[in-house]
Design a protein around this motif. Structure first.
Motif, PDB file in Angstrom:
ATOM      1  N   LEU A 130      66.076 -30.521  31.387  1.00 33.20           N
ATOM      2  CA  LEU A 130      65.257 -29.498  32.047  1.00 33.20           C
ATOM      3  C   LEU A 130      65.758 -28.094  31.747  1.00 33.20           C
ATOM      4  CD1 LEU A 130      64.667 -31.179  35.544  1.00 33.20           C
ATOM      5  CD2 LEU A 130      63.098 -31.076  33.598  1.00 33.20           C
ATOM      6  N   LYS A 131      67.039 -27.972  31.414  1.00 35.58           N
ATOM      7  CA  LYS A 131      67.592 -26.661  31.062  1.00 35.58           C
ATOM      8  C   LYS A 131      67.034 -26.151  29.731  1.00 35.58           C
ATOM      9  CE  LYS A 131      72.023 -27.636  33.347  1.00 35.58           C
ATOM     10  NZ  LYS A 131      73.486 -27.823  33.126  1.00 35.58           N
ATOM     11  N   TYR A 132      66.466 -27.062  28.959  1.00 33.46           N
ATOM     12  CA  TYR A 132      65.931 -26.715  27.648  1.00 33.46           C
ATOM     13  C   TYR A 132      64.429 -26.993  27.572  1.00 33.46           C
ATOM     14  CZ  TYR A 132      70.861 -26.629  26.360  1.00 33.46           C
ATOM     15  OH  TYR A 132      72.211 -26.337  26.297  1.00 33.46           O
ATOM     16  N   ASP A 169      62.471 -23.517  35.331  1.00 33.84           N
ATOM     17  CA  ASP A 169      62.939 -22.158  35.635  1.00 33.84           C
ATOM     18  C   ASP A 169      61.982 -21.082  35.133  1.00 33.84           C
ATOM     19  OD1 ASP A 169      64.745 -20.436  36.840  1.00 33.84           O
ATOM     20  OD2 ASP A 169      65.989 -20.230  35.047  1.00 33.84           O
ATOM     21  N   GLY A 170      60.683 -21.382  35.222  1.00 33.03           N
ATOM     22  CA  GLY A 170      59.672 -20.383  34.870  1.00 33.03           C
ATOM     23  C   GLY A 170      59.547 -20.108  33.392  1.00 33.03           C
ATOM     24  N   ARG A 171      60.017 -21.022  32.551  1.00 39.68           N
ATOM     25  CA  ARG A 171      59.920 -20.810  31.096  1.00 39.68           C
ATOM     26  C   ARG A 171      58.573 -21.357  30.608  1.00 39.68           C
ATOM     27  NH1 ARG A 171      65.223 -22.448  31.807  1.00 39.68           N
ATOM     28  NH2 ARG A 171      64.644 -24.612  31.328  1.00 39.68           N
ATOM     29  N   TYR A 172      57.569 -20.522  30.667  1.00 36.06           N
ATOM     30  CA  TYR A 172      56.229 -20.920  30.232  1.00 36.06           C
ATOM     31  C   TYR A 172      55.571 -19.771  29.487  1.00 36.06           C
ATOM     32  CZ  TYR A 172      54.505 -18.069  34.117  1.00 36.06           C
ATOM     33  OH  TYR A 172      54.245 -17.019  34.968  1.00 36.06           O
ATOM     34  N   MET A 195      61.619 -16.557  23.710  1.00 35.96           N
ATOM     35  CA  MET A 195      62.028 -17.218  24.955  1.00 35.96           C
ATOM     36  C   MET A 195      63.069 -18.301  24.668  1.00 35.96           C
ATOM     37  SD  MET A 195      58.412 -17.659  27.030  1.00 35.96           S
ATOM     38  CE  MET A 195      59.172 -18.731  28.243  1.00 35.96           C
ATOM     39  N   ILE A 196      62.816 -19.084  23.603  1.00 34.78           N
ATOM     40  CA  ILE A 196      63.747 -20.160  23.249  1.00 34.78           C
ATOM     41  C   ILE A 196      65.083 -19.569  22.808  1.00 34.78           C
ATOM     42  CG2 ILE A 196      64.173 -22.057  21.640  1.00 34.78           C
ATOM     43  CD1 ILE A 196      61.126 -22.531  21.607  1.00 34.78           C
ATOM     44  N   THR A 197      65.015 -18.522  21.968  1.00 29.03           N
ATOM     45  CA  THR A 197      66.236 -17.876  21.493  1.00 29.03           C
ATOM     46  C   THR A 197      67.045 -17.311  22.651  1.00 29.03           C
ATOM     47  OG1 THR A 197      65.157 -17.303  19.399  1.00 29.03           O
ATOM     48  CG2 THR A 197      67.159 -16.088  19.965  1.00 29.03           C
TER      49      THR A 197
END
Length: 342
Positions: A130-132, A169-172, A195-197
């Protein structure tokens, strides 16, 4: 014991796409890579994907981006053998570990099947995935037609989708695969890559890893060594050319320095300073040789890794070897993977 990562692996951004058939996963993968269907992933409009796990690679935004497209890995209609093979392919193609799991979702559609897909990967890889985890929405044109932004839409969602956004964590973000303006679409893709970087930087440059991904990488390194031995003569000749060139340059420069130093003998201070500069120049020549050796090593390592990734997609025997190794690790874990592979 494995050595550290090759430099070319450090420059890679490895992305695993997950999502149901029809979510726009393959098309989004092509958008991320800047490829069309002729060179990228082939989209399948049918209800069931017919293509096994595959990967494509392209240099984008200063990074070598490798995208692994998964297919039906949580599909109950597949046999256990098919599921196992695709899972091993996914783990090995993204070795030494993915930097991002990107869940591709069509806007306004988050069903129990999508929930099961997330649960599947979480059960296999553990809670740390989930952290990734990132959520990539497709069908952005639907919201644009209603003059609603993605943030506004998500403010009003409830239930499992809201939980998913919180868990990652809101990564969308979103991509409109029907966008006709290349600049706009490129900006959407860059936002995802950035965002990924940023998340990679947050984790001190590390990628997702488990004992399974470590084991897969070990098997890849073993195969690389076999390939390396097969090409050892080629590597030796390349290094000999570098050595010969270095020796010739070194000898030539030394002769030039002897002549130049003769002219400086009248000025002892000037001669001393000149000799120091000469020493630095000779050291640079030798350092250049070492750098050239490293480039040769990287070149052959990259070539071997590319060959292995092709084998992973096409050669069941290598997948079987990796699978047995991964099973031996998974069998020691209290983990759903144990039941899947044993």
């Amino acid at each position: 014991m494995m050595e550290g990562e090759y430099d070319f692996l450090k420059n890679e951004l490895r992305i695993v796409l997950i999502g149901l058939t029809g979510s726009g996963k393959s098309t989004s993968g092509n958008a991320i890579l800047g490829l069309d269907r002729n060179h990228g992933f082939t989209s399948q409009p049918s209800a069931r994907s017919v293509t096994s796990v595959g990967c494509r690679k392209a240099t984008r935004f200063g990074r070598d981006i490798l995208v692994t497209d998964t297919h039906g890995m949580y599909n109950t209609r597949l046999s256990q053998g098919e599921v196992t093979k695709e899972l091993i392919q996914c783990i090995t193609l993204s070795a030494p570990g993915p930097h991002a799991f990107v869940m591709v979702l069509r806007l306004k559609r988050f069903t129990s099947k999508e929930q099961a897909a997330i649960a599947y990967f979480r059960d296999i890889f553990g809670q740390d995935m989930l952290k990734y985890l990132f959520v990539l929405f497709t069908g952005l044109d639907v919201l644009q037609a209603d003059n609603v932004s993605l943030d506004e839409f998500l403010e009003n969602v409830t239930g499992p989708l809201k939980d998913l956004i919180r868990e990652c964590d809101g990564r969308y973000t979103a991509i409109n695969n029907r966008e006709r303006n290349p600049g706009v679409k490129e900006g959407q893709v860059k936002k995802l890559v950035d965002m990924i970087t940023s998340n990679v930087d947050k984790h001190s440059g590390s990628h997702f890893t488990t004992e399974m991904t470590k084991t897969a990488e070990q098997e890849v390194r073993k195969r690389e060594e076999i390939i390396r031995q097969e090409k050892d003569e080629e590597v030796r000749k390349a290094k000999e050319r570098i050595q010969k060139d270095t020796v010739e340059r070194y000898a030539k420069r030394q002769k030039e320095m002897v002549k130049e130093n003769e002219r400086f003998k009248v000025d002892s201070e000037g001669l001393k300073e000149k000799q120091e500069l000469d020493k630095d120049e000779l050291e640079r020549i030798l350092a250049g040789r070492l750098a050239a050796y490293k480039r040769i090593e990287e070149q052959f390592a990259r070539s071997a890794r590319n060959q292995i990734r092709y084998e992973i997609e096409t050669d069941d025997s290598f997948i079987g070897t990796v699978g047995n190794a991964v099973c031996s690790v998974a069998g020691a874990l209290i983990h759903p993977f144990k039941n899947l592979l044993l």
